[in-house]
Write an enzyme that holds these catalytic residues in place. Structure first.
Site, mmCIF file in Angstrom:
data_model
loop_
_atom_site.group_PDB
_atom_site.id
_atom_site.type_symbol
_atom_site.label_atom_id
_atom_site.label_comp_id
_atom_site.label_asym_id
_atom_site.label_seq_id
_atom_site.Cartn_x
_atom_site.Cartn_y
_atom_site.Cartn_z
ATOM 1 N N ARG A 102 0.877 -1.184 0.000
ATOM 2 C CA ARG A 102 0.000 0.000 0.000
ATOM 3 C C ARG A 102 0.905 1.221 0.000
ATOM 4 O O ARG A 102 1.723 1.395 0.907
ATOM 5 C CB ARG A 102 -0.907 0.007 1.229
ATOM 6 C CG ARG A 102 -1.521 1.357 1.488
ATOM 7 C CD ARG A 102 -2.618 1.364 2.517
ATOM 8 N NE ARG A 102 -3.804 0.720 1.996
ATOM 9 C CZ ARG A 102 -5.023 0.832 2.547
ATOM 10 N NH1 ARG A 102 -5.189 1.562 3.636
ATOM 11 N NH2 ARG A 102 -6.054 0.222 2.024
ATOM 12 N N HIS A 129 -7.465 0.741 -6.309
ATOM 13 C CA HIS A 129 -7.649 -0.115 -5.121
ATOM 14 C C HIS A 129 -8.368 -1.382 -5.605
ATOM 15 O O HIS A 129 -9.539 -1.607 -5.307
ATOM 16 C CB HIS A 129 -8.479 0.645 -4.090
ATOM 17 C CG HIS A 129 -8.422 0.093 -2.699
ATOM 18 N ND1 HIS A 129 -7.646 -0.997 -2.352
ATOM 19 C CD2 HIS A 129 -9.054 0.486 -1.551
ATOM 20 C CE1 HIS A 129 -7.810 -1.234 -1.051
ATOM 21 N NE2 HIS A 129 -8.654 -0.362 -0.548
ATOM 22 N N GLN A 132 -10.283 -3.923 -3.301
ATOM 23 C CA GLN A 132 -11.555 -3.378 -2.829
ATOM 24 C C GLN A 132 -12.663 -3.629 -3.846
ATOM 25 O O GLN A 132 -13.778 -4.037 -3.496
ATOM 26 C CB GLN A 132 -11.388 -1.860 -2.586
ATOM 27 C CG GLN A 132 -12.623 -1.185 -2.039
ATOM 28 C CD GLN A 132 -12.868 -1.524 -0.578
ATOM 29 O OE1 GLN A 132 -11.973 -1.398 0.250
ATOM 30 N NE2 GLN A 132 -14.077 -1.963 -0.252
ATOM 31 N N ASP A 224 -17.199 7.511 -1.052
ATOM 32 C CA ASP A 224 -15.913 7.338 -0.365
ATOM 33 C C ASP A 224 -15.553 8.690 0.237
ATOM 34 O O ASP A 224 -16.179 9.713 -0.058
ATOM 35 C CB ASP A 224 -14.841 6.861 -1.376
ATOM 36 C CG ASP A 224 -13.483 6.583 -0.736
ATOM 37 O OD1 ASP A 224 -13.416 6.427 0.503
ATOM 38 O OD2 ASP A 224 -12.477 6.545 -1.472
ATOM 39 N N CYS A 264 -16.258 2.001 0.999
ATOM 40 C CA CYS A 264 -15.104 1.132 1.255
ATOM 41 C C CYS A 264 -14.628 1.222 2.703
ATOM 42 O O CYS A 264 -13.934 0.320 3.173
ATOM 43 C CB CYS A 264 -13.966 1.498 0.306
ATOM 44 S SG CYS A 264 -13.442 3.215 0.483
ATOM 45 N N ARG A 292 -13.510 -8.342 1.992
ATOM 46 C CA ARG A 292 -12.096 -8.108 1.694
ATOM 47 C C ARG A 292 -11.293 -9.369 2.030
ATOM 48 O O ARG A 292 -10.377 -9.768 1.298
ATOM 49 C CB ARG A 292 -11.556 -6.923 2.515
ATOM 50 C CG ARG A 292 -12.129 -5.564 2.138
ATOM 51 C CD ARG A 292 -11.652 -5.100 0.773
ATOM 52 N NE ARG A 292 -10.196 -5.052 0.697
ATOM 53 C CZ ARG A 292 -9.447 -4.060 1.169
ATOM 54 N NH1 ARG A 292 -10.002 -3.022 1.752
ATOM 55 N NH2 ARG A 292 -8.120 -4.082 1.055
#
Ligand code: CP
Ligand code: NVA
Length: 305
Positions: A102, A129, A132, A224, A264, A292
């Site tokens: 990340r 991402h 996700q 988000d 998310c 996830r």
């Protein structure tokens, strides 16, 4: 998919992405069947940004497959400063069977993948991402029973999460409409790619400034944070610009009667979403979080040697 990097949804076909979601659902239903699937394998987890879900789901996920994780923070490896990306990759691939990273620039995960002989998994960059998006569309499938033809409205910043939802939407045949303030839309080449690829699956990708237009009749309303990790200096300005894009009861009422609310996480309650919506029966945000784990187990199992 064995041996491949998982950097962006664009690198995977419709069939491969369907296979990943199918495997994730199978692993969710029968975790015991996969308890030794990656026995003894080591996964390096590199975090240059904070995380709750990504960190826990990868760590627990690799353990549930019989392997283990080694977590490295920026303070420990100081990527690119204490040691070059090249040298970090060349060390980690001698000792692990996979690297999850990340970070900020997408070029960093691309370099890591170029130099590493073990698969690199993108755990979020400024650009995308992808883990996700797999978990999110798995969640939509669980609740709606299909993906093709679903209408998803993404309201807010045209950011990393939006990009991956757009890419995966085109692959899965989902109509994605993004409502963003001018200057915060997803990049033109992202939308163009989705339109070209979507022609094959019958999906569309529309960008508008009008949140009501995007949400009207939608099966899924997704938002988000207005300020992503690394943009903290812009937070006040973003709060002002994005205010009309809050997902609240008035906006959500425009969606279809059985619409899902998705995020998310982490959520900034009272900013991009109000409590009554994120806590409503329409909200599936914690299913997304749980998925996830299952989605990434499917990804790790598919790509790691
Ligand atoms: N959604 C997500 O990636 O959460 P974290 O930032 O907590 O990992
Ligand atoms: N867009 C957010 C997603 C967090 C999971 C960020 O990059 O901070």
């Amino acid at each position: 998919m064995r041996g491949r990097d998982f950097l962006t949804i664009r690198d995977f076909t419709h069939e491969e992405l369907c296979q990943l979601v199918g495997l994730a659902r199978e692993m969710k239903g029968h975790p015991e069947k996969y308890a030794r699937a990656l026995k003894g394998r080591a996964l390096a987890l590199i975090f240059e940004k904070p995380s709750l879900r990504t960190r826990v789901s990868f760590d627990v996920g690799i353990q549930q497959l019989g392997g283990f994780a080694v977590t490295l923070t920026q303070a420990e490896i100081n990527l690119g400063k204490r040691e070059s990306i090249h040298d970090v990759a060349m060390n980690l691939d001698r000792m692990t069977q996979g690297i999850m990273i990340r970070t900020f620039g997408h070029d960093i995960v691309e370099q890591m993948a170029e130099y590493s002989r073990v698969p690199v998994i993108n755990g979020l960059t400024d650009f995308s991402h992808p883990c996700q998006a797999i978990a999110d569309y798995m969640t939509v499938l669980e609740h709606k029973g299909r993906l093709g033809g679903i209408r998803l409205a993404y309201v807010g910043d045209g950011n990393n999460v939006a990009n991956s939802l757009i890419f995966a939407g085109a692959r899965y045949g989902i109509h994605v409409t993004v409502a963003s303030p001018r200057g915060f839309e997803p990049a033109a080449d992202v939308v163009e790619w989705a339109r070209t690829q979507g022609a094959r699956t019958g999906s569309t990708c529309i960008v508008t400034e009008d949140p009501v237009e995007a949400v009207r009749g939608a099966d899924v309303v997704y938002t988000d944070t207005w300020t992503s990790m690394g943009q903290e200096a812009e937070a006040d300005e973003r709060r002002r610009v994005f205010r009309p894009y809050q997902v609240n009861s008035a906006l959500f009422a425009e969606a279809s009667a059985d619409a899902l609310f998705m995020h998310c996480l982490p959520a900034h309650r009272g900013e991009e979403v109000t409590d009554d919506i994120i806590d409503s029966p329409h909200s599936v945000v914690f299913d997304q979080a749980e998925n996830r784990l299952h989605a990434q187990k499917a990804i790790m199992f598919s790509v790691m040697p």
